[in-house]
Design an enzyme around this catalytic site. Structure first.
Site, PDB file in Angstrom:
ATOM      1  N   CYS A  71      -8.817   7.198   7.317  1.00  0.00           N
ATOM      2  CA  CYS A  71      -7.475   7.775   7.458  1.00  0.00           C
ATOM      3  C   CYS A  71      -6.408   6.726   7.735  1.00  0.00           C
ATOM      4  CB  CYS A  71      -7.464   8.803   8.582  1.00  0.00           C
ATOM      5  SG  CYS A  71      -8.754  10.045   8.472  1.00  0.00           S
ATOM      6  N   HIS A 106      -4.313  16.666   3.898  1.00  0.00           N
ATOM      7  CA  HIS A 106      -4.767  15.352   4.365  1.00  0.00           C
ATOM      8  C   HIS A 106      -5.518  14.624   3.251  1.00  0.00           C
ATOM      9  CE1 HIS A 106      -6.204  12.145   6.714  1.00  0.00           C
ATOM     10  NE2 HIS A 106      -7.055  12.759   7.520  1.00  0.00           N
TER      11      HIS A 106
END
Length: 366
Positions: A85, A324
């Site tokens: 991430c 995401h």
């Protein structure tokens, strides 16, 4: 010497299986890079390097494929990175270091992810056993201390005493801010006709109560959905920034730190503190912040831990309202921050957590 962000752009964020499901990562990324070059008036020949974060792809060197697909010079080898991430923000900090060290004058940096097109993962064995599929790579060498991300988020909620109601309220506010933001179209590159983030909706507490539970108080409503997107920035030397005479922002600080791998959601707190220390800034100097919302509980805990004013955080909504796309999410935070600061001025902070107890933070200023 400083490094300047002179342009920042992204695609819409489309949920897995949605508008971008037929696009390979290089096809999703190339239009964004083309738009950035048009906006800045830079010639492709002026680009020194492209740095691309990608976490779920087929390996190889996605940055090279993207460079070729975008029409960059063949001499551009491309650098692909994977810090999950955090990678999309790390790409920008690597570009900054290239500028500060004098290795480059123009670097394109960002991330791209396609949940829709990710390959199947299989573990192989030499003893004749058939391959075994897996979904999540290990993030620590100790299976008993390598938590599922949703379960870790649920534990964080218990640890910090953040209720499901608080998490749901945060999620509803994220969607509402995204729906009401007039700034979002300015940062978008239209791909496959997508002129807005399609997942954003009028989420209500009543809808949240009906959401499927994932782990503890973590539900489908207060968790960011898997998604496809690309996001990039152009980072340049002061000489180039001065010649172009475009509105630009300086990357005045940034750091990536590791912390307790069993509690990854709190990792940004230390990264934020260290970034502000290196930039010689106090929390009160931050006027706008973009904090990654992989989970509502994670965003709330980090805002509290970093002593940030919630009113300045994610003014145009966060990942809960979009999705995401792992390798691109860090860059998307910075793209959002860039456009908020260009419009309103001030000093901005972006931060994101990653699996394994890692976090990256950076500061942008005029």
């Amino acid at each position: 010497m400083t490094a300047h962000v002179i342009a920042a752009c992204r695609t819409a964020v489309a949920p897995r299986g949605g508008a971008f499901s037929d696009l390979e990562p290089h096809a999703l990324a190339a239009p964004v890079i083309a738009q950035l070059l048009r906006q800045t008036g830079l010639d492709a020949e002026q680009v020194d390097e492209i740095i691309v974060s990608n976490a779920l792809g087929m390996g190889g060197n996605p940055a090279r494929l993207i460079a070729l697909a975008a029409g960059l010079p063949q001499r551009i080898a491309g650098l692909s990175i994977d810090r999950q991430c955090a990678g999309g923000m790390d790409a920008l900090l690597l570009a900054r270091q290239m500028i500060l060290s004098g290795q480059a004058d123009v670097v394109i940096a960002g991330g791209v992810e396609s949940y829709s097109r990710r390959p199947l993962r299989m573990r192989t064995f030499i003893d004749g056993r058939p391959p075994e599929p897996y979904n999540q790579a290990p993030f620590t060498p100790w299976p008993e201390r390598d938590p599922n991300m949703a379960e870790a988020a649920a534990e964080l909620g218990l640890l910090q005493r953040i209720s499901r109601e608080e998490q749901d309220v945060w999620a509803c506010q994220s969607h509402a801010k995204a729906l009401n933001s007039s700034a979002l179209p300015e940062e978008l590159c239209v791909v496959e006709g997508q002129i807005a983030d399609p997942f954003t909706r009028a989420l209500t507490p009543a809808l949240c109560k009906r959401a499927k539970r994932i782990a503890g108080d973590v539900t489908m409503a207060n968790t960011a959905v898997a998604a496809d997107a690309a996001a990039f920035c152009i980072i340049v030397s002061p000489t180039i920034a001065h010649k172009l005479e475009r509105p630009s922002l300086r990357i005045t600080g940034g750091v990536t730190l590791g912390s307790d791998p069993t509690c990854p959601g709190l990792a940004p707190v230390a990264a934020i503190a260290e970034t502000l220390r290196r930039a010689n800034l106090k929390t009160g100097a931050i006027t706008t912040a973009e904090i990654m919302e992989a989970y509502a509980v994670q965003a709330i805990a980090c805002i509290q831990g970093a002593c940030l004013d919630p009113a300045i955080v994610n003014r145009g909504g966060g990942a809960l309202a979009r999705g995401h796309p792992i390798g691109a999410s860090g860059t998307i935070c910075v793209v959002r921050l860039y456009h908020e600061l260009i419009r309103h001025g001030g000093t901005g902070l972006a931060a994101i957590a990653a699996a394994g107890g890692i976090a990256t933070a950076l500061v942008l200023s005029a």
